[in-house]
Design an enzyme around this catalytic site. Structure first.
Site, PDB file in Angstrom:
ATOM      1  N   CYS A  45       0.834  -1.215   0.000  1.00  0.00           N
ATOM      2  CA  CYS A  45       0.000   0.000   0.000  1.00  0.00           C
ATOM      3  C   CYS A  45       0.863   1.258   0.000  1.00  0.00           C
ATOM      4  O   CYS A  45       0.535   2.254  -0.653  1.00  0.00           O
ATOM      5  CB  CYS A  45      -0.908   0.027   1.229  1.00  0.00           C
ATOM      6  SG  CYS A  45      -2.028  -1.353   1.326  1.00  0.00           S
TER       7      CYS A  45
HETATM    8  C1  BEZ Z   1       0.594  -4.619   1.853  1.00  0.00           C
HETATM    9  O1  BEZ Z   1       0.068  -3.555   1.523  1.00  0.00           O
HETATM   10  O2  BEZ Z   1       1.795  -4.774   1.773  1.00  0.00           O
HETATM   11  C2  BEZ Z   1      -0.234  -5.767   2.297  1.00  0.00           C
HETATM   12  C3  BEZ Z   1      -1.410  -5.558   2.999  1.00  0.00           C
HETATM   13  C4  BEZ Z   1      -2.147  -6.652   3.442  1.00  0.00           C
HETATM   14  C5  BEZ Z   1      -1.712  -7.935   3.156  1.00  0.00           C
HETATM   15  C6  BEZ Z   1      -0.548  -8.139   2.421  1.00  0.00           C
HETATM   16  C7  BEZ Z   1       0.199  -7.044   1.987  1.00  0.00           C
END
Ligand code: BEZ
Length: 211
Positions: A45
């Site tokens: 994200c």
């Molecule tokens: C991420 O944004 O890195 C992420 C968020 C939830 C699960 C896996 C990755």
């Protein structure tokens, strides 16, 4: 029920990192993109928000307002923005909705319980000036989205909203377009003065009309 193309994007009020918004009022008369993030302080994200912030001039050029959402509270978003700016070499330049009660996430069907009971998947909604949903994308949490692809789709959506064309596979802004099947051959000279290339009766190309 899930939102479908052509549905009106539901309105809502929410707290964001740039103040409270009424979504429809905030959209105004232009295009918008609403995209969800599973959680704050997560690596994928963080990279997505940085990429979107760096591409803001491209969204602005197309008259598209960006807004992100995650189910974490405002205070968490504010702290996370510091990390995004630091690690992604950007300056966050669009709002992130705080949705701790999951009101907006549920309204837009962004929580897919068989994937994760709590967090949103990576949803994207492109909304037109008429407030209708023009595009939806759903990615799993483990796969970051391609914001250049989102810009490419917006170019196609904005073009095909105004001309009787469709865009072929892997089309990029500036390339030839396909004349829609509803256009009769004898209408082509008036509608497409740049000319047409007839490959098959149903496969007719024309230079991009708005360039
Ligand atoms: C991420 O944004 O890195 C992420 C968020 C939830 C699960 C896996 C990755």
């Amino acid at each position: 029920m899930a939102l479908r193309l052509g549905d009106t994007a539901p309105n809502f009020t929410a707290e964001t990192t740039e103040g409270s918004i009424d979504f429809h009022q905030w959209l105004g008369t232009g295009w918008g993109i609403l995209f969800s993030h599973p959680a704050d302080f997560t690596p994928v994200c963080t990279t997505e928000l940085g990429a979107a912030a760096r591409l803001k001039p491209e969204f602005d050029k197309r008259g598209v307002k960006c807004v992100a959402i995650s189910v974490d509270p405002l205070k968490s978003h504010q702290g996370w923005i510091g990390d995004i700016n630091e690690t992604q070499k950007c300056s966050m330049n669009f709002p992130i909705i705080a949705d701790p009660d999951r009101k907006v996430s549920m309204l837009y069907d962004m929580i897919h319980p068989n994937a994760d009971a709590t967090f949103t998947v990576r949803s994207v909604f492109v909304i037109g000036p008429d407030k209708k949903v023009k595009l939806t994308l759903t990615y799993p949490a483990s796969t970051g989205r391609n914001f250049l692809e989102i810009l490419r789709v917006i170019d196609s959506l904005q073009l095909t909203a105004n001309y009787k064309v469709a865009t072929p596979v892997n089309w990029e802004n500036g390339q030839d377009c396909i004349i829609t099947p509803a256009v009769k051959d004898d209408e082509i000279p008036k509608l497409f003065p740049k000319g047409a290339r007839h490959v098959k009766p149903y496969l007719r190309y024309t230079p991009q009309p708005n360039r």
